[in-house]
Design an enzyme around this catalytic site. Structure first.
Site, PDB file in Angstrom:
ATOM      1  N   GLY A  35       0.464  -1.255   0.075  1.00  0.00           N
ATOM      2  CA  GLY A  35       0.127   0.011  -0.099  1.00  0.00           C
ATOM      3  C   GLY A  35       0.953   1.065   0.167  1.00  0.00           C
ATOM      4  CB  THR A  37       3.235  -3.906   7.871  1.00  0.00           C
ATOM      5  OG1 THR A  37       1.930  -3.681   7.979  1.00  0.00           O
ATOM      6  CG2 THR A  37       3.269  -2.412   6.677  1.00  0.00           C
ATOM      7  CB  ILE A  95      12.305  -4.494  17.812  1.00  0.00           C
ATOM      8  CG1 ILE A  95      12.963  -3.522  17.335  1.00  0.00           C
ATOM      9  CG2 ILE A  95      12.200  -5.370  16.379  1.00  0.00           C
ATOM     10  CD1 ILE A  95      12.419  -2.563  16.606  1.00  0.00           C
ATOM     11  CB  THR A 155       7.794  -9.039  10.507  1.00  0.00           C
ATOM     12  OG1 THR A 155       7.895  -8.157  12.352  1.00  0.00           O
ATOM     13  CG2 THR A 155       7.211 -10.098  10.443  1.00  0.00           C
ATOM     14  CD  GLN A 168       7.060  -3.015   7.985  1.00  0.00           C
ATOM     15  OE1 GLN A 168       6.949  -1.880   7.523  1.00  0.00           O
ATOM     16  NE2 GLN A 168       7.220  -3.706   6.713  1.00  0.00           N
ATOM     17  N   GLY A 187       7.362   1.649  10.478  1.00  0.00           N
ATOM     18  CA  GLY A 187       7.470   0.741   8.955  1.00  0.00           C
ATOM     19  C   GLY A 187       7.617   2.349   7.702  1.00  0.00           C
ATOM     20  CD  GLU A 188       4.438   6.080   6.854  1.00  0.00           C
ATOM     21  OE1 GLU A 188       4.598   6.885   6.282  1.00  0.00           O
ATOM     22  OE2 GLU A 188       4.264   6.014   8.016  1.00  0.00           O
TER      23      GLU A 188
END
Length: 738
Positions: free
Chosen positions: A240, A470, A628, A633, A637, A703-704
């Protein structure tokens, strides 16, 4: 649930579904009597549709209907519902706002029939010249209004300083540069798709969305039905990156057509249509001027930004307010954000909106200042790291950026960097190293989770959030297992359905930070409900025991003289399960501290002396993101974010034809994205300092942040390798040739 540092590394619980093809995405839903829709899009960028000839299309095999502004579908044309990606509803008028805008829908028995019939439609236009150039539009740029609650033109000056230019003029050393990048596209693996089905006046919409709840609101408002009559289902989203937050034309038209035809309708955008029907990242031009003392202490930062905006609305890049606003301490700060309104597809959120573009300008300018001062770029950043939120003077809840620099420099081997540009040559290759800072705010939204004990011995953990690759399926399982003292294998995650416990969705790097504390709250509430059942139901072995004497322990209820597992209890009392919902959200601490994740990127770049080809050799990224939750995962990311930044730096950019407004490279043959050959080994390291002032988990979003600063680090390494300062992205070989 404590905020102690974790070493959990769990495989994705949805991994088997995905690798075996069992995971159902929006277009995979098995719905009976399904019809297929194919969008018609405009071939001009600005004007009015004079007429549309649909006769041949209507007569084509299998065609059920052709909808246009002249044969429209019932949508509310009296305003645009919140979270629709543009300022108009499709097919409600004949205006064309950009090239590739949805102007019609062909519905047929099969996709192929709908596609072939769509090719038979002819549209006539009254064409007006479009404005599509950011640079040409800068003289007419406008103030966009407040940005995150602050003026678009924001200034802090030291006592006695009359203006930012005065502060710069008085500085012992100054540098200034203009930095530019084109618009970019999300390019998710899964194209936008939806299946709309009505039954008894209620809509079920299967669609790839990052927010089922926002989609419910947009669809209900546009269709003129109660929100309770709309269900959005989106268990798996094939990427997305912000592009699947807003609601675009295709689900609106699919739902309206399905209601009119009385049968379900599926619409899947072609890859070319995803470049225009859905959103993109603004094109951005920035000027950064820095003033400093000879010792490297910053005295003044002036950051001016011009971002493209669409006449159809959307979300523009607010680059200065998300980076220079608070990354470095300075006595004088000037930010100025402007927008240039163009006849282009509407921009929307794209991974690290603002920070991605802003970091390229600011972190490149910092490197230019370091070169001017002959000071190590890491040392320059260490000397100017902000200890409080500039201008507000509130402390950071947790900040270990200095450690990111030091740990990253050691892991990467920064001490071996030769500060003289062009000094390191290996055969045909010039070799350089670069560094840049990463930042992204810590966000939390209200969220609810339902935990249900089941008689088969498993526990369901459910929330209406989303997983767009994610790892939220796994986060729910890991946190549910931790809260309940059970193996991850006994937790059954459920998400991506608007009928589940309320949750705004997955965006803003806030899904884990928001949903995680709600998992803990729901688990505690479910334990209490289980104990209540055990002591009140006459069929229970614990009936009559005071609740205060019963405790929950790793799936069992323990009384002074007996112990029973919850599956045995539920079967004994004939219960199908015990459930409870818990909620969590930000509290007063959000006005007392500044919450931000930080990081540092180090990279090595090779540039071919003969061809100018730039190649990335290796990267090290160190992240201060709080606790974390799942290292496996989380690492993925960050790697994904870094790859996003590689695309920004070296490959990506929309090529807009100036006369027509067409995106000339709106396909995967011409819009270049990083592939395996472009991605070097990426060393990711987490500091893992829990931020318990932020939330009980101590976890901030990651995530970003991985993409922020990557382009600057690569550009800075290119300068170190070649002595060429590239201020316009992407850094293609033509910019590096003599």
């Amino acid at each position: 649930m404590s905020g102690a540092a974790r070493t959990v590394s769990v495989n994705r619980v949805d991994g088997r579904l995905k690798v075996t093809g069992a995971a159902r995405y929006a277009a995979d839903q098995p719905v009976e009597r399904l019809a297929h829709g194919y969008l018609l899009v405009s071939t001009i960028a600005r004007g009015t549709i004079r007429a549309m000839d649909v006769a041949a299309a209507e007569a084509a095999p299998g065609v059920l209907a052709v909808y246009t502004p002249f044969r429209s579908l019932a949508l509310l044309g009296t305003g645009t519902p919140f979270s629709v990606g543009h300022s108009w509803l499709p097919l409600q008028d004949t205006e064309v706002h950009y090239h590739g805008q949805a102007i019609g829908l062909v519905v047929a028995e099969t996709f192929e029939q709908a596609r072939d019939a769509a090719a038979l439609v002819r549209a006539d236009y009254d064409v007006r010249p479009p404005a599509v150039s950011l640079v040409d539009g800068i003289p007419g740029a406008t103030d966009p209004g407040p940005i995150t609650g602050e003026p678009a033109r924001l200034e802090f000056l030291a006592d006695g300083v009359g203006s930012i230019d005065e502060a710069l003029a008085a500085s012992e050393v100054t540098v200034s540069g203009t930095y530019q990048q084109p618009g970019k596209h999300h390019s998710a693996m899964e194209p936008h798709a939806c299946v709309a089905a009505w039954q008894d006046g209620a809509l079920t919409l299967y669609t790839g969305t990052q927010s089922a709840s926002l989609t419910v609101g947009a669809m209900a408002a546009a269709l003129g039905v109660e929100a309770a009559k709309v269900r959005v289902v989106s268990p798996h989203v094939g990427g997305g990156f912000g592009n699947k937050i807003a609601t675009w034309a295709h689900p609106l038209l699919a739902a309206a057509a399905a209601r009119t035809l009385g049968r379900p309708v599926k619409v899947v955008l072609t890859r070319e249509q995803t470049f225009t029907v859905s959103g993109n990242r603004s094109a951005v031009r920035q000027t950064v001027s820095l003033g400093a003392r000879r010792d490297g202490t910053l005295v003044a930062i002036k950051h001016q930004v011009w971002s493209s905006q669409s006449a159809s609305g959307g979300i523009f890049e607010n680059s200065a307010h998300t980076t220079s606003r608070y990354l470095y301490k300075t006595e004088n700060l000037h930010l100025d954000q402007k927008i240039v309104t163009l006849d282009v597809p509407p921009p929307t959120w794209m991974r690290a909106p603002g920070q991605e573009s802003g970091s390229f300008a600011l972190e490149t300018a910092l490197d230019e200042l370091a070169a001017e001062l002959r000071l190590d770029p890491v040392e320059l950043r260490l000397r100017n790291s902000a200890t409080v939120f500039p201008g507000r003077n509130v402390p950071w809840s947790s900040k270990h950026l200095d450690e990111c620099y030091r740990v990253g420099a050691q892991r990467f081997g920064w001490a071996r960097r030769n500060p003289t540009p062009g000094a390191v040559v290996r055969g045909e290759w010039l070799v350089g190293m670069g560094v840049a800072t990463a930042n992204y705010p810590g966000e939390r939204f209200p969220a609810s989770v339902q935990v249900r004990f089941r008689p088969d011995g498993d526990v369901s953990v459910a929330s209406a959030t989303a997983d767009l690759g994610t790892g939220m399926w796994t986060v729910l399982a890991v946190l549910g297992a931790e809260a309940l003292g059970l193996p991850v294998s006994r937790i059954r995650s459920d998400l991506g359905d608007s009928t589940l416990a309320a949750n705004i969705g997955s965006f803003g790097s806030a899904s884990t930070a928001s949903t995680g504390p709600a998992v803990a709250a729901a688990a505690e509430a479910a334990k209490t409900a289980l104990i209540t059942l055990a002591v009140t139901d006459e069929r229970s072995p614990l009936h009559g025991v005071p609740a205060a004497d019963v405790r929950y322990d790793r799936g069992e209820l323990v009384a002074p003289d007996r112990r029973i597992g919850f599956p045995e209890l539920l079967r004994a009392v004939g219960s199908e399960g015990v459930e409870a919902t818990g909620s969590a959200g930000p509290g007063p601490e959000h006005g007392q501290y500044a919450f931000t994740s930080f990081g540092a990127h180090f990279c090595e770049v090779r540039v071919n002396r003969l061809t100018g080809e730039p190649r990335l050799s290796r990267m090290t990224t160190v992240i201060d993101g709080g606790a974390i939750i799942n290292a496996k995962t989380a690492r993925s990311q960050i790697i994904g974010g870094v790859i996003f930044g590689i695309g920004q730096a070296l490959l990506e950019g929309a090529a807009v034809e100036p006369e027509t407004g067409r995106i000339a490279n709106g396909n995967f043959a011409d819009y270049l994205l990083p592939v395996n050959a472009d991605v070097p080994p990426i060393d990711v390291h987490f500091l893992d300092h829990p931020d318990l002032l932020f939330n009980p988990l101590g976890a901030r979003g990651i995530g970003e942040i991985g993409t922020v600063g990557v382009a600057a680090a690569i550009g800075n390494a290119v300068y170190n390798a070649t002595g060429r300062r590239i201020r316009e992205l992407p850094i293609s070989l033509d910019k590096l040739l003599d």
